[in-house]
Design a protein around this motif. Structure first.
Motif, PDB file in Angstrom:
ATOM      1  N   ARG A 197       0.782   4.908  -0.369  1.00 31.10           N
ATOM      2  CA  ARG A 197       1.413   5.562   0.788  1.00 31.10           C
ATOM      3  C   ARG A 197       2.144   4.584   1.680  1.00 31.10           C
ATOM      4  O   ARG A 197       3.261   4.854   2.143  1.00 31.10           O
ATOM      5  CB  ARG A 197       0.332   6.303   1.597  1.00 31.10           C
ATOM      6  N   PHE A 198       1.552   3.425   1.952  1.00 33.31           N
ATOM      7  CA  PHE A 198       2.119   2.505   2.941  1.00 33.31           C
ATOM      8  C   PHE A 198       2.574   1.171   2.361  1.00 33.31           C
ATOM      9  O   PHE A 198       3.169   0.370   3.080  1.00 33.31           O
ATOM     10  CB  PHE A 198       1.087   2.237   4.048  1.00 33.31           C
ATOM     11  N   GLY A 199       2.259   0.901   1.095  1.00 31.67           N
ATOM     12  CA  GLY A 199       2.654  -0.354   0.478  1.00 31.67           C
ATOM     13  C   GLY A 199       1.511  -1.353   0.387  1.00 31.67           C
ATOM     14  O   GLY A 199       0.501  -1.240   1.090  1.00 31.67           O
ATOM     15  N   VAL A 200       1.711  -2.345  -0.475  1.00 29.90           N
ATOM     16  CA  VAL A 200       0.668  -3.341  -0.734  1.00 29.90           C
ATOM     17  C   VAL A 200       0.400  -4.197   0.503  1.00 29.90           C
ATOM     18  O   VAL A 200      -0.748  -4.493   0.833  1.00 29.90           O
ATOM     19  CB  VAL A 200       1.063  -4.222  -1.935  1.00 29.90           C
ATOM     20  N   ALA A 201       1.443  -4.616   1.195  1.00 26.65           N
ATOM     21  CA  ALA A 201       1.252  -5.477   2.373  1.00 26.65           C
ATOM     22  C   ALA A 201       0.404  -4.786   3.427  1.00 26.65           C
ATOM     23  O   ALA A 201      -0.513  -5.392   4.010  1.00 26.65           O
ATOM     24  CB  ALA A 201       2.611  -5.882   2.952  1.00 26.65           C
ATOM     25  N   ALA A 202       0.666  -3.510   3.666  1.00 24.91           N
ATOM     26  CA  ALA A 202      -0.129  -2.758   4.647  1.00 24.91           C
ATOM     27  C   ALA A 202      -1.569  -2.614   4.184  1.00 24.91           C
ATOM     28  O   ALA A 202      -2.506  -2.724   4.987  1.00 24.91           O
ATOM     29  CB  ALA A 202       0.498  -1.382   4.866  1.00 24.91           C
ATOM     30  N   ALA A 203      -1.754  -2.377   2.891  1.00 29.05           N
ATOM     31  CA  ALA A 203      -3.120  -2.241   2.361  1.00 29.05           C
ATOM     32  C   ALA A 203      -3.909  -3.526   2.546  1.00 29.05           C
ATOM     33  O   ALA A 203      -5.095  -3.485   2.911  1.00 29.05           O
ATOM     34  CB  ALA A 203      -3.068  -1.862   0.882  1.00 29.05           C
TER      35      ALA A 203
END
Length: 282
Positions: A197-203
């Motif tokens: 949903r938000f991308g790897v960096a956000a995760a």
């Protein structure tokens, strides 16, 4: 025997190292030391039953998706090494073992066991409708910590909630890292996760926040129940391992996810367990 070996491989029995130590930690803290053989044996059997139920259902629910995903396509159900009825039998057996063990522990454990079963079975479906599934998984695993406490005290108290929260955000934190491997597949299959949903960096940012909260909640346990210098040495080692874990992965390099997921977090569980026991001992 071959089928039994396949079954234990399928449910990844070695991953019990994550939640089981926290059940023992809760038992020991609630008892102020050794909780007695009855609690330890039936508490262990309850954990084994709970995990067998949860992982069996997980493999059954995800078998069609696993077959389409290159990463888990080699699991036992997609390859035909196990049949769905065999895994379903394992799930039923695990559920029965959990309920019998809860009955042997005390009335509150028995009354709450159906709620535990609801989460153990239901959390596998959450990835179909919410990206908060990582925290629901953590909450479900955290039941082990709360269960260990009420197995001894037959009531909820502050340390039980602190340990439950610690496990919730700890498990969610490394599940966020693990889910980064399947971003494209999850998007294609419309499965919900923070990385999709938000991308790897956000995760990875959310994972760091979760593990910071884990460290704070473990510190709170050490303040509510004074455990001395050995506990705080263990706490510092855990913080260092969290820093190391997050140095292993980045948005552009996920090649060491398995080391961050299993190895480091296995050490964290064991260190917290040993630090707590030595704190009680001294």
């Amino acid at each position: 025997m071959q089928k039994l070996r396949y079954f234990f491989e399928a449910i990844k029995i070695e991953h019990t190292v994550f939640a089981l130590p926290f059940a023992y930690i809760s038992m020991a803290l609630a008892a102020g030391g050794w909780p007695g053989w009855r609690v330890v044996v039936w508490g262990t059997l309850a954990m084994v039953g709970a995990r067998t139920l949860a992982m069996s259902v997980n493999r059954l629910v995800a078998r069609a998706i696993d077959a389409r995903n290159p990463r888990p396509a080699n699991r036992h159900l997609p390859r035909g090494l196990l049949a769905p009825p065999e895994v379903a039998a394992g799930a039923v057996g695990g559920g029965v073992l959990l309920l019998v063990s809860a009955w042997q522990l005390n009335p509150l454990c028995l009354k709450l066991s159906p709620l535990a079963v609801l989460f153990l079975v239901g959390y596998h479906y959450t990835k179909y409708f919410t990206w908060g599934s990582h925290w629901i998984l953590g909450f479900t695993d955290g039941i082990a910590a709360a269960g260990g406490w009420i197995a001894v005290r037959e009531r909820f108290e502050l340390p039980a909630f602190l340990l439950w929260f610690a496990v919730t955000v700890w498990i969610a934190g490394f599940d966020l890292i693990y889910a980064c491997q399947d971003v494209e597949f999850d998007r294609a299959e419309r499965l919900r996760s923070v990385p999709a949903r938000f991308g790897v960096a956000a995760a990875l940012r959310w994972s760091r926040i979760c593990h910071a909260l884990t460290a704070f909640s473990l510190a709170a346990v050490g303040l509510v129940i004074p455990l001395g210098w050995s506990y705080w040495i263990g706490w510092l080692l855990v913080v260092a391992l969290f820093v190391y874990e997050h140095s292993l992965v980045s948005p552009t390099n996920l090649s060491r996810v398995n080391m961050a997921f299993f190895n480091v977090n296995g050490y964290i569980a064991v260190i917290v367990f040993l630090a707590t026991l030595t704190g009680l001992w001294f």
